[in-house]
Structure formats: structure tokens, C-alpha cells
Design an enzyme around this catalytic site. Sequence first.
Site, PDB file in Angstrom:
ATOM      1  N   GLY A   1       5.788 -17.845 -11.822  1.00  0.00           N
ATOM      2  CA  GLY A   1       6.204 -18.306 -10.507  1.00  0.00           C
ATOM      3  C   GLY A   1       5.678 -19.695 -10.237  1.00  0.00           C
ATOM      4  O   GLY A   1       4.548 -20.032 -10.632  1.00  0.00           O
TER       5      GLY A   1
ATOM      6  N   ARG B   1       7.793 -11.184  15.379  1.00  0.00           N
ATOM      7  CA  ARG B   1       9.151 -11.056  14.866  1.00  0.00           C
ATOM      8  C   ARG B   1       9.702  -9.639  14.964  1.00  0.00           C
ATOM      9  O   ARG B   1      10.879  -9.449  15.268  1.00  0.00           O
ATOM     10  CB  ARG B   1       9.188 -11.527  13.410  1.00  0.00           C
ATOM     11  CG  ARG B   1       8.970 -13.015  13.277  1.00  0.00           C
ATOM     12  CD  ARG B   1       8.814 -13.447  11.838  1.00  0.00           C
ATOM     13  NE  ARG B   1       8.730 -14.905  11.759  1.00  0.00           N
ATOM     14  CZ  ARG B   1       8.544 -15.572  10.630  1.00  0.00           C
ATOM     15  NH1 ARG B   1       8.399 -14.911   9.489  1.00  0.00           N
ATOM     16  NH2 ARG B   1       8.484 -16.890  10.628  1.00  0.00           N
TER      17      ARG B   1
END
Length: 646
Positions: free
Chosen positions: A41, A338
Site C-alpha cells: 500500500g 456522521r
Amino acid sequence: MTELNSKIPKGPLADKWANYKATSNLVNPANKRRLEVIVVGSGLAGASAAASLAELGMKVKNFCYQDSPRRAHSISAQGGINAAKNYQNDGDSVYRLFIDTIKGGDYRAREANVYRLAEVSNAIIDQCVAQGVPFARDYGGLLDNRSFGGAQVSRTFYARGQTGQQLLLGAYSALSRQIKKGNVELYTRHEMIDLVMVDGRARGIIARDMVTGEFKRFAAHAVVLATGGYGNVFFLSTNAMGCNGTAVWKAYRRGAVFGNPCFTQIHPTCIPVEGDYQSKLTLMSESLRNDGRIWVPKKKEDAEKIRKRQLKPIDIKEEDRDYYLERRYPAFGNLVPRDVASRAAKERCDAGFGVGDTGLAVYLDFKDAINRLGKKTIEARYGNLFQMYEKIVDEDPYTTPMMIYPAVHYTMGGLWVDYELMSNLPGLFVIGEANFSDHGANRLGASALMQGLADGYFVLPYTIQNYLSDQIRVPKISTDLPEFKQTEEEAAGRIRKLMAVKGTKTVDSFHKRLGHIMWEYVGMGRNEAGLKKALVEIVKLREEFWKDVKIPGEMNEINPELEKAGRVADFMELGELMARDALHRNESCGGHFREEYQTDEGEALRDDQNLMYVAAWEFAGENAEPKLIKEKLEYEFVEVKQRNYK
């Protein structure tokens, strides 16, 4: 069954990280040069980790499936990065950032890890400024801040609506320096397809060259996974289409336990779905909730006329608008976390007050902010976001309210790690969104960038040394070991099996059907009957996939359909684990909302008596039910209570 040891240091909360660093084992500079580390990654977590470890003197192999680390999905994090600098002098502190993060995660995160995250946050900002990241500044020259959901202070540093991109360019510059010096070997267009274990330790990976199709073996003294989240299991999400869970899933199948897989974040400010042929969703930054006000019509008849295009939003008078977040949560208003904002939007739309052609949208309106601050100020803060919205929707958000609706965004679950960010497999470290450790059941906005850079720049460089200190006499790992050969054969065999199906249905058709099952039954609202149905439907779909998927082309060439097929096969298994985890967790917390468990006011209702633990799942073999391992969460320094944003 595997036993989990979180390795949390003893002592006062504020001293744990300092004490750990003071007493952990180190590796001297001459010995660091003898050690090799694989970092899979190259986003913020991966690039910062690879650069930092190489700066220490280790030899690093860094892998990404894109053609450049600059294409990592980290660039899509627009709004900002949190830190407790308190430049605004509005009462912020490391402790307050810690408390907000624990509370925002609905008391399902590990206390010591979260405090460390808050503690190192300030150093991240200093590091990025030194790299030249162009953070916004206020009139006095200090770095500017704005507010984000779940906090009553301004602690979010930003670079317009391009924060993730600018931070990634900073990390990429550090990485490029080490590539130039020869300390990092960068392998682009290489996808990890399996983890190699040797004598119980992670010693390497098998990767597929995505250009030639060749299988390659790579060895090292330790492996670091920084591969992001698995939100694309839902097909439609805010993630880049290439984002996948294959690396962590292969590690899971090799024995790494998976923590809290059902904890998925639904982001409230996404451009609504438009048609059946959409391949991904576009996020409008949470930073917009600083100045935008969210509303729907108070009258159902007005909402119906808007859906039929008989009225426009600007036709709705102020007194006929329901600013429902401000009404329900007066203390936080439009800046509630959220998960809270997403559920509130769904509730209004389910009740018949939604707008847009589908009725699955609410308005995000900047009229008041433009009148108060002027268009130029709004343009300076959010101009590129407004431009992006206009290009996609073909409406001017300066004059017409934006339409938004919740969508899958981030996964709080991931591979289980201890305080050192090491999985239960010795030598396998997991950082950033790929691990479960810092966000509990819900992530606060602007904390993803914070965690990725904290792990890569300031945590892993210490903790990995503690592991590697007794590995300096281990000679360079050979890829000729039988474990490498066997793992490569198993990985290649799985791909050959995919290619041999020669069915009639495309990979995308299966992915879309999986996404529909996941969104319908394992999405924003979950219940026992739906989750049980999902488990049945996913198994049926997986069986059909392995009998009827069509993959054109050959193995040994550029073959995007083959790449997708492998990832979708993993998503099907992962989706089943997510549904199983959600079914076992008989409570609502953060992004995990079981409809049977809610307060009289429709808020998440936790069961702290029975479910205050990390649910870590261990692979038990093909078609076998995974084993559940519980890591009890103990809050020694935090008062656990019902979240209240009113």
C-alpha cells in the site's frame, strides 16, 4: 482458539506511550541496514511508513496496484486532518480530542490506542508543514482551522478541499527521496494476492504483476499492510473503484483475526445515486457542513411537488423548511457525527420528505452563508468542491441547494492489531484503515488522515523495532523456501480456477448483486430477519459466481476483469462475515444500527453489559463457521454513557 493480547502498557493514560517508547527495544543503525520490511500500500499510511522505515535505515519494498503512489485513494479525503493544536484558543486539548474520538466511536474503541492517536496528532501537522503542505492560514499567519462533525472546537487543518491530495504529495516526496537513495524499492502495478507464513511468522507475500500476469515472491523480516478499507463490498461507495479488501482477506485466511467487520461508516454528504448504471458515488466533503445548512420541506406536498419537478427548492419559503438536524440536535446542529446525520437523513426520506427524482435526497444549502460571508469567501473555502458538484449534477450550488444522501464511505473494522499495531500473526503489522484499532463503531470526520499518518510516521517506526530487535541475526529470507512455493501454487491455483469457470455473467453483474444485498440488509438499517436473509443470499450468490462468472482474456496479460474477479470473490466471503458479525451484535452503536435496539427518540441503544468488546473473528477453514474471540474493552479513564449531541 487464538488468545489475544492487546499489550496495553501499564500506568496513567497520558504516560502510556511515553513509557512504551522509553522501555521498548531498539535496533542500532548498523543492524537496521540488515533488516528488510515489505509495505503493501502506498497511500498516506503506506507511503509514510515506507518513507519513515527507510529513513531509519531499513530496506523497504513498497507495493501498490496503481501506476503511481499518487493515485492512492487517500487523495479523495477532501476536508481536513484533525490535531489538537488549539490555535483558535477555543478550549481544545489532546484530552478533548481523545474524548471526542472515543465518544464519536460510541465507546467501542480501545482507550489507549485512541489517546496515543490524539497525542501524536500535533506532530503530524509539524511534519507536514515541514514538507511544504500548503495548509490554509488565517489573517495572522497561523494555520487555519475549521469545524467538523462530533466536535465543538475548530481543530481541522485543511488545504481548501484538497487536503488528502496535498498530504499525499508530502508523503510521496518523502517516499521518493528514499527511492532515490536506494532504501525503498517501489513496485507499481503489483497486487498482493497472498501472505507467506514461515515458522509462524509473516515473512513475505506473493504478488501478481498486473502487466505481465507473472506471479512473484517477495520476502522480508516483517510485512506491513496499509491497504485501506473494504467499503466496495457494497459496490456503490465513495471509494475508488480499485479499492479492495483482498490483502487483508488473504491475511485473515492465513490466520490473522478480523476485528469488528460489521462496523461500516455511512457518510451523510454524498451526491445521491442517479440511475442503475452508476459504478461509484462521489463524496461532498463533510467540511461543507460548516457553512451549509441541511433541510427538507416541512410539508409532504411540497416534497412531492419537488420530486415531480413542479417546484424548485428556492421556491420553498424559509418558514416551510425543516432544518431537522438543528431541530433535533441544537447543541451540535449540522455538525453531529456522521452516523447520526446519516440516520436522520434516512428517517426524513423514509417518512416521505425526501427530494430529488427518487426522493432519496436532502438539501445542503449555502444561501445563509453566502449572505453572511459573501460568495468570494465561500468560493475560497470550497470552490473546487462546488465546481465538482456542478460538473456532476449540472446545477450551480451557489444559487441552488446541493442535494446529498448518505453512502458507504469508510470501514472502521479491519484486521485486529495490538497496541504495537501488530496482528496476532507475529511479524504482520497493519496500519491505517486496514486495521480496526482507533475509531470504534464510527469515525469522526478528518480523523482518517490523522490515523494514517500517525501510524506511518510516529507509531510504527517505534513498535516495529520492538519486534525486529530479536530478528537481526535472522539472515535474509529466501524466496526458495517451501512455504513460498506452496503459497504461490495455492494463489495461482485459485486464479486458474477462476479462469476455468467460463460462465455467462460478468464480474460487475455479480458485484452489483452483492452490493444490493449488502446495502439492503447490512446497510444503514439492520435487523435480525434481514441479516439472516443476507447470509442465505450471499452464499447462493457465491455458489453461482463460481459456476457462471465470465472472465475474458488470459492469465498472463493485462486483465482488469481477472483482477476484479479475484477481488469480488473475496468481497463475497467478507460480506458474509460482516453479516454474521452484525447478526451477533445485538445492540446499536455508531454505524451499526440494529433497528430492534434504539431509544424512544430513535437513537442507537448500546448494550454495555454484554457487548462491550471487540468482536474478533478467526478463520476456521472453507465453509466452516468462523470462531468468535472477544477482546474486552475496559475504560479506566473515560466515563461511558449514552451519546448526546443535543
